[in-house]
Design a protein around this motif. Sequence first.
Motif, PDB file in Angstrom:
ATOM      1  N   ALA A 129       0.822  -1.215   0.000  1.00  0.00           N
ATOM      2  CA  ALA A 129       0.000   0.000   0.000  1.00  0.00           C
ATOM      3  C   ALA A 129       0.849   1.256   0.000  1.00  0.00           C
ATOM      4  CB  ALA A 129      -0.934   0.000   1.205  1.00  0.00           C
ATOM      5  N   ARG A 130       2.149   1.078   0.016  1.00  0.00           N
ATOM      6  CA  ARG A 130       3.104   2.193   0.016  1.00  0.00           C
ATOM      7  C   ARG A 130       2.832   3.139   1.186  1.00  0.00           C
ATOM      8  NH1 ARG A 130       5.949  -0.892  -2.330  1.00  0.00           N
ATOM      9  NH2 ARG A 130       6.990  -0.498  -4.317  1.00  0.00           N
ATOM     10  N   CYS A 131       2.658   2.520   2.359  1.00  0.00           N
ATOM     11  CA  CYS A 131       2.427   3.286   3.588  1.00  0.00           C
ATOM     12  C   CYS A 131       3.635   3.211   4.517  1.00  0.00           C
ATOM     13  CB  CYS A 131       1.178   2.776   4.311  1.00  0.00           C
ATOM     14  SG  CYS A 131      -0.351   3.039   3.408  1.00  0.00           S
ATOM     15  N   GLY A 132       4.819   3.105   3.941  1.00  0.00           N
ATOM     16  CA  GLY A 132       6.012   3.051   4.766  1.00  0.00           C
ATOM     17  C   GLY A 132       6.247   4.316   5.569  1.00  0.00           C
ATOM     18  N   TRP A 133       5.538   5.378   5.205  1.00  0.00           N
ATOM     19  CA  TRP A 133       5.700   6.648   5.927  1.00  0.00           C
ATOM     20  C   TRP A 133       5.229   6.539   7.380  1.00  0.00           C
ATOM     21  CZ3 TRP A 133       0.873   7.802   7.536  1.00  0.00           C
ATOM     22  CH2 TRP A 133      -0.187   7.343   6.756  1.00  0.00           C
ATOM     23  N   ILE A 134       4.435   5.526   7.717  1.00  0.00           N
ATOM     24  CA  ILE A 134       3.960   5.434   9.097  1.00  0.00           C
ATOM     25  C   ILE A 134       5.118   5.211  10.063  1.00  0.00           C
ATOM     26  CG2 ILE A 134       1.709   4.552   8.370  1.00  0.00           C
ATOM     27  CD1 ILE A 134       2.576   1.802   9.246  1.00  0.00           C
ATOM     28  N   GLU A 160      13.303  -1.710  13.730  1.00  0.00           N
ATOM     29  CA  GLU A 160      14.696  -2.149  13.663  1.00  0.00           C
ATOM     30  C   GLU A 160      15.201  -2.100  12.230  1.00  0.00           C
ATOM     31  OE1 GLU A 160      17.007  -4.911  16.019  1.00  0.00           O
ATOM     32  OE2 GLU A 160      15.103  -5.802  16.621  1.00  0.00           O
ATOM     33  N   HIS A 161      14.420  -2.636  11.326  1.00  0.00           N
ATOM     34  CA  HIS A 161      14.874  -2.724   9.939  1.00  0.00           C
ATOM     35  C   HIS A 161      14.983  -1.349   9.292  1.00  0.00           C
ATOM     36  CE1 HIS A 161      15.385  -4.791   6.054  1.00  0.00           C
ATOM     37  NE2 HIS A 161      14.766  -3.725   5.579  1.00  0.00           N
ATOM     38  N   ILE A 162      13.932  -0.542   9.407  1.00  0.00           N
ATOM     39  CA  ILE A 162      13.932   0.757   8.739  1.00  0.00           C
ATOM     40  C   ILE A 162      14.989   1.677   9.331  1.00  0.00           C
ATOM     41  CG2 ILE A 162      12.542   2.779   8.207  1.00  0.00           C
ATOM     42  CD1 ILE A 162      11.775   0.280   6.668  1.00  0.00           C
ATOM     43  N   ALA A 163      15.131   1.671  10.653  1.00  0.00           N
ATOM     44  CA  ALA A 163      16.129   2.541  11.279  1.00  0.00           C
ATOM     45  C   ALA A 163      17.531   2.181  10.820  1.00  0.00           C
ATOM     46  CB  ALA A 163      16.019   2.429  12.802  1.00  0.00           C
ATOM     47  N   LEU A 184       9.643  -2.666   3.554  1.00  0.00           N
ATOM     48  CA  LEU A 184       8.609  -3.409   4.272  1.00  0.00           C
ATOM     49  C   LEU A 184       8.143  -4.610   3.457  1.00  0.00           C
ATOM     50  CD1 LEU A 184       6.418  -0.580   5.848  1.00  0.00           C
ATOM     51  CD2 LEU A 184       8.404  -1.761   6.780  1.00  0.00           C
ATOM     52  N   VAL A 185       8.049  -4.433   2.145  1.00  0.00           N
ATOM     53  CA  VAL A 185       7.718  -5.572   1.290  1.00  0.00           C
ATOM     54  C   VAL A 185       8.781  -6.654   1.435  1.00  0.00           C
ATOM     55  CG1 VAL A 185       7.427  -6.337  -1.096  1.00  0.00           C
ATOM     56  CG2 VAL A 185       6.406  -4.187  -0.352  1.00  0.00           C
ATOM     57  N   ALA A 186      10.042  -6.250   1.474  1.00  0.00           N
ATOM     58  CA  ALA A 186      11.147  -7.216   1.555  1.00  0.00           C
ATOM     59  C   ALA A 186      11.089  -8.038   2.837  1.00  0.00           C
ATOM     60  CB  ALA A 186      12.482  -6.481   1.447  1.00  0.00           C
ATOM     61  N   ILE A 187      10.970  -7.374   3.977  1.00  0.00           N
ATOM     62  CA  ILE A 187      10.958  -8.146   5.225  1.00  0.00           C
ATOM     63  C   ILE A 187       9.630  -8.883   5.390  1.00  0.00           C
ATOM     64  CG2 ILE A 187      12.636  -6.699   6.388  1.00  0.00           C
ATOM     65  CD1 ILE A 187      10.392  -5.284   7.808  1.00  0.00           C
ATOM     66  N   GLY A 188       8.546  -8.331   4.814  1.00  0.00           N
ATOM     67  CA  GLY A 188       7.271  -9.036   4.880  1.00  0.00           C
ATOM     68  C   GLY A 188       7.294 -10.335   4.103  1.00  0.00           C
ATOM     69  N   VAL A 189       7.819 -10.301   2.866  1.00  0.00           N
ATOM     70  CA  VAL A 189       7.909 -11.512   2.051  1.00  0.00           C
ATOM     71  C   VAL A 189       8.858 -12.516   2.707  1.00  0.00           C
ATOM     72  CG1 VAL A 189       8.653 -12.429  -0.167  1.00  0.00           C
ATOM     73  CG2 VAL A 189       7.312 -10.332  -0.083  1.00  0.00           C
ATOM     74  N   THR A 190       9.946 -12.025   3.286  1.00  0.00           N
ATOM     75  CA  THR A 190      10.890 -12.917   3.976  1.00  0.00           C
ATOM     76  C   THR A 190      10.203 -13.666   5.107  1.00  0.00           C
ATOM     77  OG1 THR A 190      12.749 -11.459   3.433  1.00  0.00           O
ATOM     78  CG2 THR A 190      13.040 -12.981   5.268  1.00  0.00           C
ATOM     79  N   ASN A 191       9.398 -12.967   5.884  1.00  0.00           N
ATOM     80  CA  ASN A 191       8.717 -13.616   7.001  1.00  0.00           C
ATOM     81  C   ASN A 191       7.529 -14.447   6.553  1.00  0.00           C
ATOM     82  OD1 ASN A 191       9.917 -12.706   9.753  1.00  0.00           O
ATOM     83  ND2 ASN A 191       9.902 -10.843   8.525  1.00  0.00           N
ATOM     84  N   LEU A 192       7.003 -14.179   5.352  1.00  0.00           N
ATOM     85  CA  LEU A 192       5.938 -15.020   4.819  1.00  0.00           C
ATOM     86  C   LEU A 192       6.467 -16.352   4.306  1.00  0.00           C
ATOM     87  CD1 LEU A 192       3.529 -12.639   2.843  1.00  0.00           C
ATOM     88  CD2 LEU A 192       2.915 -14.187   4.690  1.00  0.00           C
ATOM     89  N   LEU A 193       7.609 -16.326   3.621  1.00  0.00           N
ATOM     90  CA  LEU A 193       8.142 -17.537   3.000  1.00  0.00           C
ATOM     91  C   LEU A 193       9.069 -18.319   3.923  1.00  0.00           C
ATOM     92  CD1 LEU A 193       8.919 -16.184  -0.595  1.00  0.00           C
ATOM     93  CD2 LEU A 193       6.853 -17.308   0.248  1.00  0.00           C
ATOM     94  N   ALA A 205      11.601 -21.281   9.550  1.00  0.00           N
ATOM     95  CA  ALA A 205      12.138 -20.042  10.109  1.00  0.00           C
ATOM     96  C   ALA A 205      11.129 -19.385  11.039  1.00  0.00           C
ATOM     97  CB  ALA A 205      12.524 -19.084   8.983  1.00  0.00           C
ATOM     98  N   TYR A 206      11.628 -18.576  11.966  1.00  0.00           N
ATOM     99  CA  TYR A 206      10.787 -17.748  12.810  1.00  0.00           C
ATOM    100  C   TYR A 206      11.049 -16.279  12.454  1.00  0.00           C
ATOM    101  CZ  TYR A 206      14.840 -16.919  15.934  1.00  0.00           C
ATOM    102  OH  TYR A 206      16.050 -16.545  16.454  1.00  0.00           O
ATOM    103  N   PRO A 207      10.319 -15.306  13.008  1.00  0.00           N
ATOM    104  CA  PRO A 207      10.413 -13.914  12.549  1.00  0.00           C
ATOM    105  C   PRO A 207      11.840 -13.383  12.535  1.00  0.00           C
ATOM    106  CG  PRO A 207       8.533 -14.140  13.994  1.00  0.00           C
ATOM    107  CD  PRO A 207       9.250 -15.456  14.024  1.00  0.00           C
ATOM    108  N   ALA A 208      12.151 -12.680  11.447  1.00  0.00           N
ATOM    109  CA  ALA A 208      13.492 -12.133  11.246  1.00  0.00           C
ATOM    110  C   ALA A 208      13.374 -10.710  10.722  1.00  0.00           C
ATOM    111  CB  ALA A 208      14.276 -12.990  10.255  1.00  0.00           C
ATOM    112  N   THR A 209      14.381  -9.907  10.997  1.00  0.00           N
ATOM    113  CA  THR A 209      14.448  -8.530  10.505  1.00  0.00           C
ATOM    114  C   THR A 209      15.912  -8.132  10.385  1.00  0.00           C
ATOM    115  OG1 THR A 209      13.600  -6.290  10.854  1.00  0.00           O
ATOM    116  CG2 THR A 209      14.328  -7.497  12.806  1.00  0.00           C
ATOM    117  N   GLY A 210      16.172  -6.845  10.116  1.00  0.00           N
ATOM    118  CA  GLY A 210      17.539  -6.390   9.914  1.00  0.00           C
ATOM    119  C   GLY A 210      18.357  -6.431  11.188  1.00  0.00           C
TER     120      GLY A 210
END
Length: 852
Positions: free
Chosen positions: A192-197, A358-361, A380-389, A395-400
């Motif tokens: 949704a391109r709402c990364g500004w939140i 964590e990831h965005i910062a 956000l798309v990148a880390i979302g797809v990573t945690n989906l697949l 795997a368990y939740p991961a971020t930067g």
Amino acid sequence: MSSSTSTKFWLGVAKVLRIKVHERDPYYNSESMTRGESTYSVDTADTYVEGEPTTLEWFKETLPSGSNLLRYAHNLFPFTHWITRYNLQWLIGDLVAGITVGFVVVPQGMAYARLAALPVQFGLYSSFMGVLIYWFFATSKDITIGPVAVMSTLVGKIVLRAEETNPDIPGHVVASALSVVAGAIIVFIGLARCGWIVEFISLTAISAFMTGSAINIAVGQVPNLMGIRGFDTRASTYRVVINTLKHLPDTKLDAALGLTALFLLYAYRFTCTSLAQRKPDRAKTFFFISTLRTAFVILLYTLISWLANRHHRDNPRFGIVLTVPRGFQNAAVPTLNTDIVRLFISELPASVIVLLIEHIAISKSFGRINNYTIDPSQELVAIGVTNLLGPFLGAYPATGSFSRTAIKSKAGVRTPFAGVITALLVLLAIYALPAVFFYIPNAALSAVIIHAVGDLITPPNTVYQFWRVSPFEVVIFFAGVFVTIFTNIENGVYVTICLSVAVLLFRVVKANGRFLGKVQIHSVVGDHVSDAGRSPTQGQEHGTLQKTGAGSLDADTGFRNIFLPINHNDGSNPHIDIVSPYPGIFIYRFSEGFNYPNANHYLDHMVSTIFEQTRRTNPDSYPRLGDRPWNNPGPRRGRHDPDRSHLPTLKAIILDFSSVNNVDVTSIQNLIDVRNQLDRYAAPDAVQWHVACINNRWTKRALASAGFGYPTLPAEQYHRWKPIFSVAEIGGSSSAAAAAEHQENRNVYRRQSSLDVEKSGRTTSANGHPTDQIHRSGETSSSSSDDDKGLDLQRELSKSKAYTQVEVKKLAVVHGLNRPLFHIDLTSALQSAIANVEGSLTGVVRKGVGTD
């Protein structure tokens, strides 16, 4: 249907619905020139009439076009922008960085899996999927996605609670389900391109969350480092400290390995850093040696553990990892149902926030360091797809990860493809090294965790810099840290974010407007006053550039008028005398936008200040005590009103909209209310409202639809500007507001009739300024005005330079003539206000005033 037919149709619909389209345009269908523009400019020259933005234009600007949709689809896979130009030099840099990170991610992944209360192989699965998938969607070349300490701690809390309430559900199933749900939410936000939140989470909140979490994790690992058992190491930090001190006598042999491993990690890094400073030409070599410290320590203590436990596999002398299955033994479709979701639903918001911030910062920080810009929504798309697949391989939740990202950046990574190299190294460890992992000491893994999270603690110097920039945000920082220490990580996240948003809202709601005054300044270069290339005759009396008078160092030296806050609260030199723009004219600047949260605060401050510094135009507004309103009863019996005859009357207000981008119905309604209030205060004179530095066409439309942008015509009777919406207006001509207006007009007429004052010409004070005893000359008849109109036009044309010069440059107005009181800057607004005020004093209409 033609445009004219369509317009007529909609006007007909508006008439049926009793919508007054041109209600607030005082000059609609008016042929008289009352806006202040010159006769010559209207009758004989090109003019510019600014059109209003339409709803159709808004939809065209807002809704994506076909090209935008294609660009959107292309940007979902950023690797297509650079993969076709991949070259050998990039490959070498990615190989070095990928291998370097691989030596770090394997031991860290296993250590963080212990934080998540899962077997160590799940940390390897998360590490593999994170670095393998991310590069397809990455806009950052430096980020390394995988298990991290804070997220692992949250997962561990969920898993342990699930084991207590639902022991039949394996912990890794719950962790994988959490990853899928959190990943789906983040993917939706990204698509949704709402990364500004993420921008609503301040740097102070992130620092507090990271610092509190690091302390919480480090303290929680001390018992494992010492081999202490018998209490909950995931309780509040202060409880873990107290229980650790109580159980110090229970320390086991693990402490010997853990403490020495932790000391060795710090000594290794300190030695490499010192050698790099002593020998800068070999700094790169020492950096790569330093990055191997985690792998080196793990291998060293694995060797020690093998020597100590090779004959005690069934009963090891200290805690070790034990059996690690080879390959992806837990690869499966994630299980997701209401029973599982119920186990982590309360921690889901905190989990999503941790994954985001964590990831965005980290990605933004390294993007600024390495001179490139990330797309937060795409990240956000990148880390979302990573945690989906990722959960499909266990795997368990991961971020930067901050530590691994820093290593990757310093290793000279060239593209996100370095993640594939790291993934191959992790894959090798999953299949080739499980037998070695058997002997890894748990205390050594705890040392690795403590060493890694130590870098997340905000150093005191950074906190001091926070204090220098914004002292109150330091309070937020320590509040977040203390809440994390004395409760848990989730509460710390919520508190810091809520406090940051509260401070933001407070600053918006309590934004302070500024009354501006005029200061004459010179530009000085070196020892000389600069006036490069300016004509001696350039400038006007109230303009920006002016000419100095006699006695100056240089007759051609000029000065500029600038506008500063009268109370010097901007830090300007208090010895500078900031003068009022003109008696009865006020310049008011909005500091932080002008919307419904702060409109009332702004305007209350403006009105109260105007009342303090001016007097009523008609001092006999209340000839009898009973005529006074209840909210202004006057002085007590036997006393008199203070003498305010030395104060000017209110003539004009200039609003500086330079910091205003958008307005709303509430803010415009407040402006209308204040306009009515000040018109009543200045009656029978009219208060002119000038607006400068408007940056948005929609803001102009909103102001114009409320009646701003046009001069207020003086009237003997009080005229109330109609509100946009008011309960008092319901009932039309029978409404309470209409009745109040009628009653006010009756009172005005009665007071005017009771005053037997002869109207005379304007007087002038000793200082040359017109006094505030403003009287108007009698109006000429319409017939004489018609006779003089042709003579005035001939006289003006004969004096015009357009007919006396052979070559002239064509000039054009900047703002539309249809809104003469919207100005390009404060200087032109002040010129217009002064000219109109002086014209009304002399009874002469100043032509050409009001347009930039």
